[in-house]
Every structure is written in C-alpha cells, then in structure tokens.
Write an enzyme that holds these catalytic residues in place. Structure first.
Site, PDB file in Angstrom:
ATOM      1  N   ALA A 169       0.841  -1.203   0.000  1.00 48.06           N
ATOM      2  CA  ALA A 169       0.000   0.000   0.000  1.00 48.06           C
ATOM      3  C   ALA A 169       0.873   1.249   0.000  1.00 48.06           C
ATOM      4  CB  ALA A 169      -0.897  -0.006   1.235  1.00 48.06           C
ATOM      5  N   GLU A 227       0.083  -9.636  -0.270  1.00 46.63           N
ATOM      6  CA  GLU A 227      -1.342 -10.006  -0.106  1.00 46.63           C
ATOM      7  C   GLU A 227      -1.998 -10.303  -1.455  1.00 46.63           C
ATOM      8  OE1 GLU A 227      -1.810  -6.518   2.359  1.00 46.63           O
ATOM      9  OE2 GLU A 227      -2.828  -7.719   3.884  1.00 46.63           O
ATOM     10  N   GLU A 284       4.247  -4.709   7.680  1.00 46.19           N
ATOM     11  CA  GLU A 284       3.303  -3.790   8.326  1.00 46.19           C
ATOM     12  C   GLU A 284       3.580  -3.633   9.820  1.00 46.19           C
ATOM     13  OE1 GLU A 284       2.508  -6.315   6.287  1.00 46.19           O
ATOM     14  OE2 GLU A 284       0.956  -5.687   4.852  1.00 46.19           O
ATOM     15  N   GLY A 344       0.983  -5.213   0.855  1.00 45.97           N
ATOM     16  CA  GLY A 344      -0.116  -5.450  -0.087  1.00 45.97           C
ATOM     17  C   GLY A 344       0.307  -6.218  -1.328  1.00 45.97           C
TER      18      GLY A 344
HETATM   19  N1  COA Z   1       4.474   3.356  -0.256  1.00 54.23           N
HETATM   20  C1  COA Z   1       4.866   4.517  -0.846  1.00 54.23           C
HETATM   21  N2  COA Z   1       6.061   4.688  -1.442  1.00 54.23           N
HETATM   22  C2  COA Z   1       6.893   3.631  -1.434  1.00 54.23           C
HETATM   23  C3  COA Z   1       6.564   2.411  -0.832  1.00 54.23           C
HETATM   24  C4  COA Z   1       5.293   2.297  -0.236  1.00 54.23           C
HETATM   25  N3  COA Z   1       4.856   1.136   0.315  1.00 54.23           N
HETATM   26  N4  COA Z   1       7.611   1.564  -0.955  1.00 54.23           N
HETATM   27  C5  COA Z   1       8.554   2.236  -1.633  1.00 54.23           C
HETATM   28  N5  COA Z   1       8.144   3.490  -1.920  1.00 54.23           N
HETATM   29  C6  COA Z   1       8.882   4.535  -2.654  1.00 54.23           C
HETATM   30  C7  COA Z   1       9.914   5.227  -1.790  1.00 54.23           C
HETATM   31  O1  COA Z   1       9.353   6.276  -1.039  1.00 54.23           O
HETATM   32  C8  COA Z   1      10.877   5.717  -2.848  1.00 54.23           C
HETATM   33  O2  COA Z   1      10.331   6.844  -3.485  1.00 54.23           O
HETATM   34  P1  COA Z   1      10.966   8.320  -3.198  1.00 54.23           P
HETATM   35  O3  COA Z   1      12.402   8.199  -3.638  1.00 54.23           O
HETATM   36  O4  COA Z   1      10.160   9.233  -4.053  1.00 54.23           O
HETATM   37  O5  COA Z   1      10.824   8.569  -1.723  1.00 54.23           O
HETATM   38  C9  COA Z   1      10.844   4.616  -3.885  1.00 54.23           C
HETATM   39  O6  COA Z   1       9.614   3.925  -3.693  1.00 54.23           O
HETATM   40  C10 COA Z   1      11.982   3.601  -3.741  1.00 54.23           C
HETATM   41  O7  COA Z   1      11.930   3.065  -2.429  1.00 54.23           O
HETATM   42  P2  COA Z   1      13.157   3.144  -1.385  1.00 54.23           P
HETATM   43  O8  COA Z   1      12.591   3.046  -0.020  1.00 54.23           O
HETATM   44  O9  COA Z   1      14.022   4.321  -1.686  1.00 54.23           O
HETATM   45  O10 COA Z   1      13.933   1.804  -1.781  1.00 54.23           O
HETATM   46  P3  COA Z   1      14.903   0.955  -0.833  1.00 54.23           P
HETATM   47  O11 COA Z   1      15.582  -0.003  -1.726  1.00 54.23           O
HETATM   48  O12 COA Z   1      15.732   1.839   0.021  1.00 54.23           O
HETATM   49  O13 COA Z   1      13.901   0.149   0.140  1.00 54.23           O
HETATM   50  C11 COA Z   1      11.953  -1.129   0.723  1.00 54.23           C
HETATM   51  C12 COA Z   1      12.986  -0.819  -0.358  1.00 54.23           C
HETATM   52  C13 COA Z   1      10.902  -2.049   0.094  1.00 54.23           C
HETATM   53  C14 COA Z   1      12.614  -1.832   1.911  1.00 54.23           C
HETATM   54  C15 COA Z   1      11.313   0.187   1.212  1.00 54.23           C
HETATM   55  O14 COA Z   1      10.875   0.920   0.080  1.00 54.23           O
HETATM   56  C16 COA Z   1      10.103  -0.014   2.109  1.00 54.23           C
HETATM   57  O15 COA Z   1      10.266  -0.276   3.283  1.00 54.23           O
HETATM   58  N6  COA Z   1       8.873   0.139   1.569  1.00 54.23           N
HETATM   59  C17 COA Z   1       7.674   0.005   2.334  1.00 54.23           C
HETATM   60  C18 COA Z   1       7.299  -1.454   2.488  1.00 54.23           C
HETATM   61  C19 COA Z   1       6.095  -1.591   3.382  1.00 54.23           C
HETATM   62  O16 COA Z   1       6.143  -1.326   4.574  1.00 54.23           O
HETATM   63  N7  COA Z   1       4.957  -2.021   2.798  1.00 54.23           N
HETATM   64  C20 COA Z   1       3.741  -2.233   3.516  1.00 54.23           C
HETATM   65  C21 COA Z   1       2.881  -1.018   3.471  1.00 54.23           C
HETATM   66  S1  COA Z   1       1.403  -1.284   4.436  1.00 54.23           S
END
Ligand code: COA
Length: 263
Positions: A65, A117, A137, A114
């Site tokens: 999400a 999911e 999450e 998500g």
């Molecule tokens: N929602 C919104 N934006 C997201 C996202 C999410 N779930 N996951 C990644 N992005 C965006 C980041 O903000 C970044 O964009 P930006 O440069 O404009 O800020 C881009 O995608 C790349 O992600 P980034 O975090 O820089 O990559 P990374 O390699 O450092 O880390 C993850 C990868 C997957 C570990 C990290 O993006 C993350 O923790 N994402 C969230 C995962 C999560 O908690 N999902 C469940 C949501 S309920």
C-alpha cells in the site's frame, strides 16, 4: 498521466502490469481502482481466458500500500481510513480471489505488504529467483489490512504465517515456495514465459469447468466440509447442463481433443 495498470493481451491471456516503478509499484488508491476497472473489462471479454499480474521495472512486484497516501486517510480518523484504505484493499484482494478466470501472479521482484497479499489472494503464482516476500506492516505499528492476517495462515499454516507477520523479515522465493505462497520459482528471464505456460495448461480446459473449480476450491476453503461439499455440488450443477460438458464426455469417448465453446 501514466496509466498505473498497463494491459496487454498475449494469446488470449490478459497481462496486467502494476506500473509505478519509481515507487516500487506501491498500491495507490488510483492504482487499485484502475486494477478493479481492468478486471471488469477482462471479465466481460470472452476472448480473454486468464490473467497474469506482474510489476513494472526491475526491482518490484509491489512494495505494498502507498504509505504516504494512506497515512493521510489515517490522519482523518478510523472511519475514513476504514473506508478509503482498508475496504478498498480488501475489495481488491477479494475480487482477485473470486475471479472466475484464473489469475496468476508473475512475481518479478519484491512483494511486500499489499504486494504479498495480492500473491496470497490470486489462484496461482510463479516467482522470479530474484523475488522476495515480506509482511513489513508490523514495523509500521499496524497489522496487514488487505487480507494478510487471514489468507497467509490458511496457505502456510498458523505458526509459519505468524513468523512472517510478527517479525516482518523478508524471505527469498524458494522459502515462499516451501510455504505454499508460490507454485514455482524460475530464472528471472523466464518469468513471463513460465507464467504464460502455466496459463496455457489451464486455459486448454473448458472455461466453465475452470470457473467452477476456482469457486468451489476458494469458497470451500473458508467453510466446514459439509457446506463445502454443497458448494461443490452447486458448481457441478452449473456445469452439468452445458454443451462443454457434453463435448468433454463425447471427446473422451471418441478419443479426440475436445473443442470448447464456453457454453
Ligand atoms: N508506499 C509509498 N512509497 C513507497 C513504498 C510504499 N509502500 N515503498 C517504496 N516506496 C517509494 C519510496 O518512497 C521511494 O520513493 P521516493 O524516492 O520518491 O521517496 C521509492 O519507492 C523507492 O523506495 P526506497 O525506499 O528508496 O527503496 P529501498 O531499496 O531503500 O527500500 C523497501 C525498499 C521495500 C525496503 C522500502 O521501500 C520499504 O520499506 N517500503 C515500504 C514497504 C512496506 O512497509 N509495505 C507495507 C505497506 S502497508
């Protein structure tokens, strides 16, 4: 504006691509709504017999999400968050799960939150050997909300699911296969071909029988055996008067390949 869910048709299979690669294909409300719209169109098109769902770019299937967007809903209170975020995401996974054409995830990279999911909800899944899966999450201070607390325990067993749900730690594709989350792991450059091959092994059968199996297995899983057997009987009852069943039985007797009409 860029389309958040791309569509292509390959040999009667709809290929949908989650398309926000610079955001790791995070599931914005607009992306979810577009996916639902795409599914409506595919459902009505008899020329499309299966759906493959994948992600754009070389890193992600989907990172889940869109955190910035749903944080805005959370700020406006639980009623708004329930309506805009939780029910929207649950409707998406329920729609994928109940879809009467087979939906196959081609997991091309990370499938977190998500994204994971969606993989849990669809009928079949093939993963790239580069794919990783996680339920992060918990690290945000919340439980999963698109069915992740319900479908993963049913797929993987309660303790294996709780390990993922409570630690938030990622797992590689081969572990996801051991857990029953994906059917196969293939070399990255073979992913779409493997998903199309799996789709073809299903769509060679009558679409009516395919729909009946999906509904009986999916609904039955959430019922006691007596009710589940009732659903199975109902699904057979839907197929029994069709030309496809007459054809399937005749073709077997005559030792020839069946020709399905979907009627
Ligand atoms: N929602 C919104 N934006 C997201 C996202 C999410 N779930 N996951 C990644 N992005 C965006 C980041 O903000 C970044 O964009 P930006 O440069 O404009 O800020 C881009 O995608 C790349 O992600 P980034 O975090 O820089 O990559 P990374 O390699 O450092 O880390 C993850 C990868 C997957 C570990 C990290 O993006 C993350 O923790 N994402 C969230 C995962 C999560 O908690 N999902 C469940 C949501 S309920």
């Amino acid at each position: 504006m860029t389309d958040p869910v791309l569509y292509a048709a390959i040999d009667g299979v709809a290929v949908l691509t989650l398309n926000r690669p610079d955001k790791l294909n995070a599931l914005s409300y607009g992306l979810i709504d577009r996916l639902m719209q795409r599914l409506d169109g595919i459902e009505e098109d008899d020329g499309l017999r299966a759906v493959i769902l994948t992600g754009a770019g070389d890193r992600a299937f989907s990172a889940g999400a869109d955190i910035r967007e749903f944080a805005g809903s959370v700020e406006r209170g639980p009623a708004v968050a329930g309506r805009e975020f939780v029910r929207r995401g649950q409707a998406m996974t329920a729609r994928l799960e109940a879809f009467r054409k087979p939906v196959i995830a081609a997991v091309n990279g990370l499938a977190y939150g998500g994204g994971c999911e969606i993989v849990e909800a669809v009928h079949l899944a093939v993963a790239s050997d580069r794919a990783t899966f996680a339920k992060p999450e918990i690290a945000l201070g919340m439980p999963p909300t698109f069915g992740g607390t319900q479908r993963l325990p049913r797929l993987a067993g309660r303790k294996r699911a709780l390990e993922l749900l409570l630690t938030g730690d990622p797992i590689p594709a081969d572990r996801a296969q051991e857990l029953g989350l994906v059917n196969a792991v293939v070399p990255h450059d073979r992913l779409l071909a493997a998903a199309l091959d799996l789709a073809a092994r299903v769509t060679r059968h009558s679409p009516l029988a395919v729909g009946a199996v999906i509904t009986a297995a999916t609904r039955g899983l959430n019922m006691g055996i007596a009710e589940g057997l009732q659903v199975e009987a109902e699904q057979f009852g839907r197929v029994a008067p069709t030309a496809d069943l007459v054809e399937g039985l005749a073709a077997w007797t005559q030792r020839r390949a069946p020709v399905w009409t979907g009627r």
